[in-house]
Design an enzyme around this catalytic site. Structure first.
Site, PDB file in Angstrom:
ATOM      1  N   ARG A   1      13.822  -6.039  12.531  1.00  0.00           N
ATOM      2  CA  ARG A   1      13.007  -5.313  13.499  1.00  0.00           C
ATOM      3  C   ARG A   1      12.031  -6.277  14.170  1.00  0.00           C
ATOM      4  NH1 ARG A   1      10.237  -0.222  10.756  1.00  0.00           N
ATOM      5  NH2 ARG A   1       9.044  -1.963   9.921  1.00  0.00           N
TER       6      ARG A   1
ATOM      7  N   LYS B   1       0.827  -1.219   0.000  1.00  0.00           N
ATOM      8  CA  LYS B   1       0.000   0.000   0.000  1.00  0.00           C
ATOM      9  C   LYS B   1       0.854   1.259   0.000  1.00  0.00           C
ATOM     10  CE  LYS B   1      -2.147  -0.769   3.845  1.00  0.00           C
ATOM     11  NZ  LYS B   1      -1.339  -1.933   4.234  1.00  0.00           N
TER      12      LYS B   1
ATOM     13  N   ARG C   1      -8.728   1.467   9.913  1.00  0.00           N
ATOM     14  CA  ARG C   1      -8.394   0.063  10.103  1.00  0.00           C
ATOM     15  C   ARG C   1      -9.555  -0.743  10.658  1.00  0.00           C
ATOM     16  NH1 ARG C   1      -2.810   1.018  13.319  1.00  0.00           N
ATOM     17  NH2 ARG C   1      -4.336   2.071  14.634  1.00  0.00           N
TER      18      ARG C   1
ATOM     19  N   ARG D   1      12.622  -8.868   5.657  1.00  0.00           N
ATOM     20  CA  ARG D   1      13.172  -7.511   5.719  1.00  0.00           C
ATOM     21  C   ARG D   1      14.323  -7.433   6.723  1.00  0.00           C
ATOM     22  NH1 ARG D   1       7.560  -4.081   6.464  1.00  0.00           N
ATOM     23  NH2 ARG D   1       6.778  -4.251   4.310  1.00  0.00           N
TER      24      ARG D   1
ATOM     25  N   ARG E   1       0.007  -9.806  13.408  1.00  0.00           N
ATOM     26  CA  ARG E   1      -0.540  -8.632  12.725  1.00  0.00           C
ATOM     27  C   ARG E   1      -1.593  -9.037  11.695  1.00  0.00           C
ATOM     28  NH1 ARG E   1       4.705  -5.712  10.500  1.00  0.00           N
ATOM     29  NH2 ARG E   1       3.218  -4.126   9.795  1.00  0.00           N
TER      30      ARG E   1
END
Length: 220
Positions: free
Chosen positions: A160, A13, A88, A127, A171
């Site tokens: 992270r 997004k 959200r 990541r 999530r």
């Protein structure tokens, strides 16, 4: 143009919102960026937000609403905006509509970027971030020249906490429970378009532009 981009974390997004914001000359308003900015301030509000984000949980509505409302009041958002990661849940959507109505405004379109969960896990858990300059890499899609070392500054790369697979799955679970009902909400309002978010960035952008065709024409 007043557009909402919906989708799970890692759906792309942000990349699409930045491209469309440049195309249309309106700001990208990303709730995640607003939250990370307030966390960096190390204020009481920032520490409260961080306590939720580090566990992969959603930050409470009242906190997010304050940040978004303040951003949409800025001069550059008057001609329009692209909301990335907000609303959200249905209560946030209703609060957004009420706030826009106060200024005699409304959303033009809501586009949901659909990506399978396992693809999301692969994208996010790979990541890596530089501890010195915050440059971003991916162990599969964009690896550094030397494993674990930043190409730009030689800093150590780390994962992270909110990019760890366990956190990513949490999530996604939260997204399914709280954000997916937005699809039904905006669908009932006749504002929703769903597009496939798997593929090259330019392909996904074309799908979004096709979804908003007739609503807004990019300036020449």
């Amino acid at each position: 143009m007043r557009l909402v981009l919906l989708g799970p974390p890692g759906a792309g997004k942000g990349t699409q919102a930045r491209a469309l914001a440049t195309l249309w000359g309106v700001p990208q308003v990303a709730s995640g960026d607003l939250l990370r900015a307030v966390v960096r301030e190390e204020s009481e509000l920032g520490r409260e937000a961080a306590s939720y984000m580090d566990r992969g949980q959603l930050v409470p509505d009242d906190l997010v609403l304050k940040l978004v409302d303040a951003r949409l009041r800025k001069e550059d958002a008057r001609p329009g905006f692209i909301l990335d990661g907000f609303p959200r849940n249905v209560s946030q959507a209703e609060a957004l509509a009420k706030g826009l109505e106060h200024y005699h405004l409304k959303l033009d379109k809501v586009v949901a970027v659909i990506v399978p969960d396992e693809e999301i896990v692969k994208r996010i858990s790979g990541r890596r971030t530089c501890a010195k300059c915050n440059a971003m890499y991916h162990v599969v899609f964009e690896p550094p020249k030397k494993p674990g070392i930043c190409d730009k500054c030689g800093g150590e790369l780390y994962q992270r906490e909110d990019d760890a697979e366990e956190t990513v799955r949490e999530r996604l679970k939260v997204f399914a429970e709280t954000t997916k009902p937005l699809l039904a909400h905006y669908g009932r309002l006749g504002m929703l378009a769903q597009i496939n978010g798997v593929g090259r960035t330019d392909e996904v952008e074309k799908r979004i532009l096709a979804a908003v065709n007739g609503v807004a024409v990019p300036p020449k």
